[in-house]
Design a protein around this motif. Sequence first.
Motif, PDB file in Angstrom:
ATOM      1  N   VAL A  84      28.171  28.130  39.178  1.00 22.01           N
ATOM      2  CA  VAL A  84      27.919  28.720  37.856  1.00 22.01           C
ATOM      3  C   VAL A  84      29.100  29.582  37.427  1.00 22.01           C
ATOM      4  N   LEU A  85      29.628  30.387  38.334  1.00 19.58           N
ATOM      5  CA  LEU A  85      30.762  31.245  37.998  1.00 19.58           C
ATOM      6  C   LEU A  85      32.024  30.424  37.756  1.00 19.58           C
ATOM      7  N   ALA A  86      32.226  29.382  38.557  1.00 17.75           N
ATOM      8  CA  ALA A  86      33.418  28.561  38.387  1.00 17.75           C
ATOM      9  C   ALA A  86      33.387  27.791  37.074  1.00 17.75           C
ATOM     10  N   ASP A  87      32.229  27.255  36.724  1.00 21.73           N
ATOM     11  CA  ASP A  87      32.134  26.429  35.515  1.00 21.73           C
ATOM     12  C   ASP A  87      31.968  27.247  34.244  1.00 21.73           C
ATOM     13  N   GLY A  88      31.229  28.361  34.338  1.00 25.73           N
ATOM     14  CA  GLY A  88      30.929  29.137  33.137  1.00 25.73           C
ATOM     15  C   GLY A  88      31.772  30.365  32.938  1.00 25.73           C
TER      16      GLY A  88
ATOM     17  N   GLN B  72      29.197  40.389  47.094  1.00 23.05           N
ATOM     18  CA  GLN B  72      30.357  39.511  47.082  1.00 23.05           C
ATOM     19  C   GLN B  72      31.623  40.233  46.621  1.00 23.05           C
ATOM     20  N   ALA B  73      31.463  41.194  45.717  1.00 25.62           N
ATOM     21  CA  ALA B  73      32.617  41.976  45.266  1.00 25.62           C
ATOM     22  C   ALA B  73      33.056  42.977  46.329  1.00 25.62           C
ATOM     23  N   VAL B  74      32.100  43.634  46.953  1.00 23.86           N
ATOM     24  CA  VAL B  74      32.430  44.583  48.021  1.00 23.86           C
ATOM     25  C   VAL B  74      33.183  43.875  49.153  1.00 23.86           C
ATOM     26  N   GLY B  75      32.826  42.636  49.421  1.00 27.88           N
ATOM     27  CA  GLY B  75      33.468  41.868  50.479  1.00 27.88           C
ATOM     28  C   GLY B  75      34.731  41.153  50.051  1.00 27.88           C
ATOM     29  N   GLY B  76      35.127  41.305  48.769  1.00 27.03           N
ATOM     30  CA  GLY B  76      36.366  40.715  48.306  1.00 27.03           C
ATOM     31  C   GLY B  76      36.306  39.233  48.022  1.00 27.03           C
ATOM     32  N   ILE B  77      35.111  38.666  47.949  1.00 28.02           N
ATOM     33  CA  ILE B  77      34.997  37.242  47.633  1.00 28.02           C
ATOM     34  C   ILE B  77      35.024  37.026  46.121  1.00 28.02           C
ATOM     35  N   LEU B  78      34.394  37.925  45.373  1.00 29.44           N
ATOM     36  CA  LEU B  78      34.441  37.903  43.920  1.00 29.44           C
ATOM     37  C   LEU B  78      35.284  39.064  43.405  1.00 29.44           C
ATOM     38  N   ASP B  79      35.858  38.876  42.227  1.00 30.74           N
ATOM     39  CA  ASP B  79      36.537  39.957  41.507  1.00 30.74           C
ATOM     40  C   ASP B  79      35.566  40.579  40.515  1.00 30.74           C
ATOM     41  N   VAL B  80      35.767  41.854  40.198  1.00 35.16           N
ATOM     42  CA  VAL B  80      34.940  42.539  39.213  1.00 35.16           C
ATOM     43  C   VAL B  80      35.855  43.241  38.227  1.00 35.16           C
ATOM     44  N   ASP B  81      35.481  43.195  36.928  1.00 37.92           N
ATOM     45  CA  ASP B  81      36.392  43.721  35.908  1.00 37.92           C
ATOM     46  C   ASP B  81      36.460  45.240  35.891  1.00 37.92           C
ATOM     47  N   ASP B  82      35.327  45.915  36.081  1.00 40.02           N
ATOM     48  CA  ASP B  82      35.293  47.380  35.981  1.00 40.02           C
ATOM     49  C   ASP B  82      34.298  47.939  36.989  1.00 40.02           C
TER      50      ASP B  82
ATOM     51  N   ALA C 131      28.718  50.275  34.034  1.00 41.49           N
ATOM     52  CA  ALA C 131      27.278  50.228  34.280  1.00 41.49           C
ATOM     53  C   ALA C 131      26.927  48.956  35.068  1.00 41.49           C
ATOM     54  N   ALA C 132      25.902  49.080  35.922  1.00 41.12           N
ATOM     55  CA  ALA C 132      25.590  48.014  36.873  1.00 41.12           C
ATOM     56  C   ALA C 132      25.396  46.661  36.208  1.00 41.12           C
ATOM     57  N   ASP C 133      24.704  46.620  35.068  1.00 47.08           N
ATOM     58  CA  ASP C 133      24.415  45.337  34.440  1.00 47.08           C
ATOM     59  C   ASP C 133      25.466  44.938  33.413  1.00 47.08           C
ATOM     60  N   GLU C 134      26.526  45.739  33.304  1.00 53.41           N
ATOM     61  CA  GLU C 134      27.605  45.399  32.364  1.00 53.41           C
ATOM     62  C   GLU C 134      28.865  44.928  33.076  1.00 53.41           C
ATOM     63  N   ARG C 135      28.989  45.238  34.346  1.00 50.18           N
ATOM     64  CA  ARG C 135      30.149  44.764  35.099  1.00 50.18           C
ATOM     65  C   ARG C 135      30.143  43.238  35.131  1.00 50.18           C
ATOM     66  N   ARG C 136      31.328  42.649  34.987  1.00 51.50           N
ATOM     67  CA  ARG C 136      31.420  41.190  34.970  1.00 51.50           C
ATOM     68  C   ARG C 136      32.234  40.722  36.178  1.00 51.50           C
ATOM     69  N   TYR C 137      31.721  39.686  36.810  1.00 52.47           N
ATOM     70  CA  TYR C 137      32.266  39.209  38.070  1.00 52.47           C
ATOM     71  C   TYR C 137      32.843  37.808  37.884  1.00 52.47           C
ATOM     72  N   SER C 138      33.914  37.523  38.637  1.00 53.94           N
ATOM     73  CA  SER C 138      34.548  36.212  38.534  1.00 53.94           C
ATOM     74  C   SER C 138      34.920  35.703  39.918  1.00 53.94           C
ATOM     75  N   LEU C 139      35.033  34.387  40.029  1.00 53.97           N
ATOM     76  CA  LEU C 139      35.394  33.730  41.279  1.00 53.97           C
ATOM     77  C   LEU C 139      36.863  33.316  41.205  1.00 53.97           C
ATOM     78  N   PRO C 140      37.748  33.917  42.026  1.00 52.36           N
ATOM     79  CA  PRO C 140      39.159  33.520  42.011  1.00 52.36           C
ATOM     80  C   PRO C 140      39.318  32.035  42.314  1.00 52.36           C
ATOM     81  N   ALA C 141      40.316  31.417  41.690  1.00 50.55           N
ATOM     82  CA  ALA C 141      40.523  29.976  41.868  1.00 50.55           C
ATOM     83  C   ALA C 141      40.756  29.622  43.329  1.00 50.55           C
ATOM     84  N   ALA C 142      41.488  30.469  44.054  1.00 50.43           N
ATOM     85  CA  ALA C 142      41.755  30.185  45.468  1.00 50.43           C
ATOM     86  C   ALA C 142      40.468  30.194  46.286  1.00 50.43           C
ATOM     87  N   HIS C 143      39.550  31.097  45.945  1.00 45.92           N
ATOM     88  CA  HIS C 143      38.272  31.163  46.647  1.00 45.92           C
ATOM     89  C   HIS C 143      37.361  30.006  46.226  1.00 45.92           C
TER      90      HIS C 143
END
Length: 367
Positions: A44-48, A74-84, A88-100
Amino acid sequence: MAAITTAPEVEQRDALVGRLFAASVGAFDLAVIYIGDRLGLYRVLADGGPASAPELAERAGIHGRYAREWLEHQAVGGILDVDDPAGAADERRYSLPAAHAEVLLDPDSLATMAPMARFLVGGIQRMPDLLAAFRSGEGVAWDAYGPDVREAQASFNRPGLLHLLATEWIPAMPDVDERLRSDPPARVADIACGAGWSTIAIARGYPGVRVDGLDLDPASIELAQANLAAAPDVGDRVTFAARDAADPALSGRYDLVLIVEAVHDMSQPVAVLRAARGLLAPGGAALIVDENVAESFTVPGDDLERILYSYSILFCLPNGLADQPSVGTGTVMRPAVLEAMALEAGFSTVTILPIEHDAFRFYRLDP
């Protein structure tokens, strides 16, 4: 138990504590990765694209509070990136790096690792059966492990088979490679073919060859048939069957017999190797791909040896002991053991091929 008092003992104790804590972090990471894999969250993160917890929940069809906890882990473990991170907890946006994404989502990448999570979860689910087997000496049949382990085994080997089997591994036997490229069309038997990736890879790499995938596990053959249906380019030259390689009707048909990462699982490997020899046409040879273990038992072992013993305890030895009588080989099959088996089965020579590979050793068997 006597108290630990000396500095060397304290150092040894604390080193083990540190090692087991690190192992615990990794094991729990894999368990949470399993959730992301099976629920399609990485996809879902990769496609959307980047998503907040509410957005991921909506896209993936999961509960928002679970989405947030998974994303934060996943962000705490460095698998996902987070913008801010401070947002706020429900406003932070997370992404999956292409290498991951390649590691977690590309089934054909040699860097794929998502199947390891399925191995862990599938093996742990069988722990009551394993404890009983340890006490009784009986085994745990392959089909008891279910789709997680069956799919993990197939998925983990898939990239190497598709990329390297017909381009590096078989060409290390030049006479066999030449026969597979010449007329009349050659035939190959893929014993213990599992999900069929090796069978499909040979047919793709050698456009004139006919390949028969044989496996005694009906569920694996069903999975192989599904994979073949998605590979119409080879559908007219590949067959799969839940069939014993010792079937006399198959005798003398094949220019190459292949067994990938399966001899150590077999309850009676000499009998299977004898059957493989019987399948060969004049001038044919067998290629056995198995674990690249140390030549002898060594303490301490390297990381590969450690994980292979773990595989053996959780999967391979119980599987091998499920059918009695059994020689109980286990995953850590030393080269001398395989050579002795092959010679007992009637092969005249066993040659270790000069192929560099971290996980596998390659044996050529000639009648």
